[in-house]
Design a protein around this motif. Structure first.
Motif, mmCIF file in Angstrom:
data_model
loop_
_atom_site.group_PDB
_atom_site.id
_atom_site.type_symbol
_atom_site.label_atom_id
_atom_site.label_comp_id
_atom_site.label_asym_id
_atom_site.label_seq_id
_atom_site.Cartn_x
_atom_site.Cartn_y
_atom_site.Cartn_z
ATOM 1 N N LYS A 136 4.055 -7.195 -26.523
ATOM 2 C CA LYS A 136 3.043 -7.411 -25.500
ATOM 3 C C LYS A 136 2.359 -8.755 -25.702
ATOM 4 O O LYS A 136 2.335 -9.302 -26.796
ATOM 5 N N ALA A 137 1.782 -9.263 -24.628
ATOM 6 C CA ALA A 137 1.030 -10.509 -24.711
ATOM 7 C C ALA A 137 -0.292 -10.282 -25.433
ATOM 8 O O ALA A 137 -0.783 -9.164 -25.525
ATOM 9 N N THR A 138 -0.877 -11.364 -25.919
ATOM 10 C CA THR A 138 -2.120 -11.268 -26.670
ATOM 11 C C THR A 138 -3.298 -10.912 -25.784
ATOM 12 O O THR A 138 -4.159 -10.126 -26.171
ATOM 13 N N ILE A 139 -3.351 -11.500 -24.593
ATOM 14 C CA ILE A 139 -4.471 -11.248 -23.687
ATOM 15 C C ILE A 139 -4.004 -10.364 -22.541
ATOM 16 O O ILE A 139 -2.819 -10.298 -22.227
ATOM 17 N N GLU A 140 -4.944 -9.711 -21.936
ATOM 18 C CA GLU A 140 -4.633 -8.829 -20.809
ATOM 19 C C GLU A 140 -4.679 -9.635 -19.514
ATOM 20 O O GLU A 140 -5.633 -10.358 -19.247
ATOM 21 N N MET A 141 -3.639 -9.507 -18.711
ATOM 22 C CA MET A 141 -3.548 -10.240 -17.455
ATOM 23 C C MET A 141 -3.329 -9.258 -16.319
ATOM 24 O O MET A 141 -2.746 -8.186 -16.510
ATOM 25 N N THR A 142 -3.775 -9.631 -15.134
ATOM 26 C CA THR A 142 -3.660 -8.733 -13.995
ATOM 27 C C THR A 142 -2.433 -9.022 -13.139
ATOM 28 O O THR A 142 -1.841 -8.103 -12.590
ATOM 29 N N HIS A 143 -2.035 -10.277 -13.016
ATOM 30 C CA HIS A 143 -0.946 -10.628 -12.112
ATOM 31 C C HIS A 143 0.336 -11.053 -12.825
ATOM 32 O O HIS A 143 1.423 -10.867 -12.288
#
Length: 172
Positions: free
Chosen positions: A29-36
């Motif tokens: 998973k990516a480090t930061i949470e993204m919406t798009h």
């Protein structure tokens, strides 16, 4: 063993079991949470190496140390149009395959001078996805660097509007 030490140990164990999962990062998973945007860990590492190549570390901190790849991801996720976001993710995956085709290795495994030569060769390619991805990444990296805490506090010396008074300034 008395009751107080038993309760204290029980609370330590309970607190440790609650905090322990937060210490381990889920792989993939990516480090930061993204919406798009949907970015995995490998693509984030590729973007971190690209940002480090654009702004390398020397006596000043580099792109990876300033976490500019996270700034690029957040800016693309929040501020760009859906077409730009799709072009960014498509260009990110195409960037790694194009690097394998042209240089024979992944971009992450290349040496610094070969990375720079590869980035300079991107100006003459016909692949619009890679060009658009690199343009967005380069622009947001430079923006993130110039707006970073390091640049704003250590490199720029801010003076108030009138400036300092120089009584010995010659008028000619």
């Amino acid at each position: 063993m008395n009751r107080r030490t038993a309760l204290r140990r029980l609370l330590y164990i309970a607190g440790g079991t609650l905090l322990l999962p937060a210490c381990y990062r889920q792989s993939g998973k990516a480090t930061i949470e993204m919406t798009h945007l949907v970015i995995d860990e490998e693509q984030e590492n590729l973007l971190a190496e690209l940002v480090e190549t654009i702004i390398p570390s020397s006596d000043t901190p580099g792109g990876k140390e300033l976490l500019l790849h996270l700034f690029v991801l957040k800016m693309v996720d929040d501020c760009h149009s859906p077409e730009d976001q799709e072009a960014f993710t498509a260009g990110l995956s195409t960037f790694s395959t194009y690097s394998r085709e042209l240089m024979g290795q992944d971009f992450i495994k290349l040496e610094v001078d070969k990375r720079i030569a590869f980035l300079e060769s991107l100006k003459e390619i016909e692949n619009e996805e890679v060009k658009r991805f690199y343009g967005i990444t380069r622009r947001r990296t430079i923006q993130g660097f110039t707006n970073s805490k390091y640049v704003m506090t250590d490199l720029k010396k801010y003076e108030l509007v009138p400036g300092r008074y120089n009584g010995y300034f010659k008028m000619t």
